[in-house]
Design an enzyme around this catalytic site. Structure first.
Site, short mmCIF file in Angstrom:
data_model
loop_
_atom_site.label_atom_id
_atom_site.label_comp_id
_atom_site.label_asym_id
_atom_site.label_seq_id
_atom_site.Cartn_x
_atom_site.Cartn_y
_atom_site.Cartn_z
N ASP A 8 41.56 38.72 37.94
CA ASP A 8 42.72 38.65 38.72
C ASP A 8 42.68 37.34 39.66
O ASP A 8 41.71 36.58 39.53
CB ASP A 8 42.48 39.77 39.93
CG ASP A 8 43.52 39.59 41.07
OD1 ASP A 8 45.05 39.73 40.72
OD2 ASP A 8 43.27 39.53 42.20
N ASP A 10 44.81 36.09 42.71
CA ASP A 10 44.57 35.85 44.28
C ASP A 10 43.41 36.73 44.73
O ASP A 10 43.47 37.98 44.60
CB ASP A 10 45.97 36.41 44.86
CG ASP A 10 47.26 35.60 44.25
OD1 ASP A 10 47.42 34.85 45.17
OD2 ASP A 10 47.79 36.00 43.46
N ASP A 167 40.02 41.93 43.16
CA ASP A 167 39.65 42.37 44.56
C ASP A 167 40.63 43.52 45.28
O ASP A 167 40.64 43.60 46.25
CB ASP A 167 39.85 41.08 45.46
CG ASP A 167 41.18 40.64 45.65
OD1 ASP A 167 42.02 40.92 44.71
OD2 ASP A 167 41.70 40.48 46.55
#
Length: 222
Positions: A8, A10, A167
């Site tokens: 991922d 960000d 996250d």
């Protein structure tokens, strides 16, 4: 066999919050508002532009004028998306280790390509990343598995040969649905009320350097 690692963007590969925060604080100043605590913005980064604008202006997304503010945020961010953004500490070493191990790596992000591509280019990562999949490329974003399945198809690897790192719960749900192995990171943009231990990831780590040990174990078991 592990053949590829997908990230991922960000809060996982890159610390993009400083640019988001700078844009939000600039908007407050432009609208005659006092600055707010940076953490208030960072806590909702994973919710996207809508969540950040709502937190910045303490405003309901359905309220009149909200959409204009959201569009202003997007326009400002396009001009300021790679000023303070950097890879997390330890990420450079992790990427080097991945490349030295002859693994493929890439990015699967819910960030639109008009932001994601320039960031990867300006940080010198575009040439190294084997794939960049954004919402523009699919009909359904994460947590749907379509983005990951597209990335696997482009890389010519089976999902079972991939580790997907994120996250957010949506990352882990997407990975599990696609059939990849999953790693949740605690260092990203996780809301204070959320807990990665409840997401069902195959492994949870506290820092990028911890992923080195995860990869070593995966490669040694091949």
């Amino acid at each position: 066999m592990l053949r590829a690692v997908l990230f991922d963007m960000d809060g996982t590969l890159l610390d993009t919050a400083p640019d988001f925060i700078a844009v939000c604080q600039a908007m407050l100043a432009a609208h005659g508002r006092a600055p707010i605590d940076d953490q208030r913005i960072q806590d909702v980064v994973s919710g996207g532009a809508r969540a950040m604008v709502a937190a910045t202006f303490d405003m309901d997304p359905e309220a009149p004028g909200f959409e204009a503010l959201r569009q202003e945020f997007l326009d400002r961010y396009q001009e300021h998306c790679a000023v303070f953004t950097r890879p997390y500490d330890g990420m450079a070493e992790l990427l080097e280790s991945i490349e030295q191990s002859r693994l493929i790596w890439g990015v699967v992000t819910n960030k639109p390509v008009r932001f994601a591509a320039p960031i990867m280019q300006q940080l010198g990562l575009a040439e190294r990343s084997a794939v960049l999949v954004c919402p523009d490329h699919v009909s359904k974003s994460k947590p749907d598995p379509e983005m990951l399945l597209l990335a696997c198809s482009q890389l010519k690897v089976d999902p079972s040969e991939v580790l997907f790192i994120g996250d957010d719960l949506r990352d882990i749900e997407s990975g599990r649905a696609a059939g990849t192995k999953t790693a949740a990171v605690r260092y990203g943009y996780i809301h204070p009320d959320d807990n990665p231990a409840h997401w069902g990831a195959d492994v949870i780590v506290d820092a990028p350097r911890d992923l080195l040990a995860v990869l070593d174990r995966a490669l040694c078991s091949c």
